[in-house]
Design an enzyme around this catalytic site. Sequence first.
Site, PDB file in Angstrom:
ATOM      1  N   PRO A  59       0.319  10.446 -37.681  1.00 40.37           N
ATOM      2  CA  PRO A  59       1.635  11.047 -37.476  1.00 40.37           C
ATOM      3  C   PRO A  59       1.679  12.537 -37.840  1.00 40.37           C
ATOM      4  O   PRO A  59       1.500  12.917 -38.987  1.00 40.37           O
ATOM      5  CB  PRO A  59       2.553  10.229 -38.386  1.00 40.37           C
ATOM      6  CG  PRO A  59       1.689   9.402 -39.236  1.00 40.37           C
ATOM      7  CD  PRO A  59       0.303   9.451 -38.733  1.00 40.37           C
ATOM      8  N   GLU A  60       1.884  13.361 -36.839  1.00 41.39           N
ATOM      9  CA  GLU A  60       2.119  14.791 -37.056  1.00 41.39           C
ATOM     10  C   GLU A  60       3.546  15.043 -36.567  1.00 41.39           C
ATOM     11  O   GLU A  60       4.286  14.101 -36.342  1.00 41.39           O
ATOM     12  CB  GLU A  60       1.070  15.618 -36.299  1.00 41.39           C
ATOM     13  CG  GLU A  60      -0.355  15.243 -36.735  1.00 41.39           C
ATOM     14  CD  GLU A  60      -1.456  16.038 -36.037  1.00 41.39           C
ATOM     15  OE1 GLU A  60      -1.196  17.190 -35.642  1.00 41.39           O
ATOM     16  OE2 GLU A  60      -2.557  15.500 -35.884  1.00 41.39           O
ATOM     17  N   LYS A  90       6.224  17.226 -41.310  1.00 41.85           N
ATOM     18  CA  LYS A  90       5.929  15.799 -41.262  1.00 41.85           C
ATOM     19  C   LYS A  90       6.756  15.012 -42.268  1.00 41.85           C
ATOM     20  O   LYS A  90       6.578  13.809 -42.411  1.00 41.85           O
ATOM     21  CB  LYS A  90       4.437  15.561 -41.541  1.00 41.85           C
ATOM     22  CG  LYS A  90       3.505  16.331 -40.614  1.00 41.85           C
ATOM     23  CD  LYS A  90       2.077  16.222 -41.098  1.00 41.85           C
ATOM     24  CE  LYS A  90       1.199  17.289 -40.447  1.00 41.85           C
ATOM     25  NZ  LYS A  90      -0.137  17.349 -41.065  1.00 41.85           N
ATOM     26  N   ARG A 147     -13.269  16.457 -42.536  1.00 37.24           N
ATOM     27  CA  ARG A 147     -12.784  15.866 -41.292  1.00 37.24           C
ATOM     28  C   ARG A 147     -13.578  16.498 -40.162  1.00 37.24           C
ATOM     29  O   ARG A 147     -14.670  16.995 -40.395  1.00 37.24           O
ATOM     30  CB  ARG A 147     -11.274  16.073 -41.138  1.00 37.24           C
ATOM     31  CG  ARG A 147     -10.842  17.505 -41.161  1.00 37.24           C
ATOM     32  CD  ARG A 147      -9.376  17.642 -41.459  1.00 37.24           C
ATOM     33  NE  ARG A 147      -9.126  17.292 -42.861  1.00 37.24           N
ATOM     34  CZ  ARG A 147      -7.927  17.245 -43.396  1.00 37.24           C
ATOM     35  NH1 ARG A 147      -6.865  17.481 -42.670  1.00 37.24           N
ATOM     36  NH2 ARG A 147      -7.774  16.966 -44.673  1.00 37.24           N
TER      37      ARG A 147
END
Length: 296
Positions: free
Chosen positions: A2-3, A61, A284
């Site tokens: 979720p962004e 967010k 990441r």
Amino acid sequence: MPELPEVEVVRAGLEPAVTGARVLGVEVLDERALTRHSGGGEDFERRLAGRTLIAAVRRGKFLWLPLDDDDAVVGHLGMSGQLLLREPGAPRERHERVRIELAHPVHGELAVVFADQRTFGSLAIDVLVPTGDGAAGGAGSSAASVPTQVAHIARDPVDPAFDEARFRTALGRKHVQVKRVLLDQTVISGIGNIYADEALWAARIHPETFADALPSRAVNRMLAEVRAVLERALAEGGTSFDAQYVNVNGQAGYFARSLQAYGRTGQPCPRCGTPLVRVSFTNRSSHFCPRCQRRR
DNA sequence: TATTTTACCTGAGGGC
DNA sequence: TGCCCTCAGGTAAAAT
């Protein structure tokens, strides 16, 4: 993950259901969902029961539901959090952590369920404080206030009160890879790994370019592409790769099929055909085109 | 002070 | 079939 677009879809889905609704009861099933709450589960339940929710607001967010005083329920979905609208007494969700039963004056009784597989998300009750610039705290309310936990988060690039001059100044002062700055929620909020890669690909900027070395022309392009990609994703209901991100009804978004760079390692760049590459980046990954996005 | 690294967490998927 | 390993990544605290 979720962004901004995914959280906005959730906010917009909650808004009509929670605005004006009274809290009938609260069940905390897993206290790990309250890591940002200063009291424990009982405190959370006690402080929320009987209260009325008056809006659903979002900055970046972060999401919050202001109560009928100076408090708000603050939520962050983390990596895998979901806020779902369910019928009262609906069966438990697989990773259900908190359930809030509501009575809405028009829609009747319903349940807001917070489910979260990886438990990086959380709910909390927090105090609202005035915004520093006097503008509305976030999308969904005209009130010029934010929860204290959100006060350090910068406005997001689709917020009408986003301070572009402040962003440019901050960017010019940072001797850090530009992608790090895009992910820094205290500089610009709402962007995560997926949309950072997408915006940088669209703007033809190498993710490891130092922020303070970016010409203003490139900054203009980047900001325009950040906004464009967020708005396109929002129009398609957000990005879902699996069941991780869903709207309040449990439905997935469609933007995953529109991704140009993220997760497309080895596939041809949609612009020039060069195979896209993936490199390790601060625990990441970054995905980019080695030809279109040259390092400066 | 500015920047970088680490902890937190669970399930999917690959290798053997 | 099953076990072990790696990977996914937002935030905040800790380390450099």
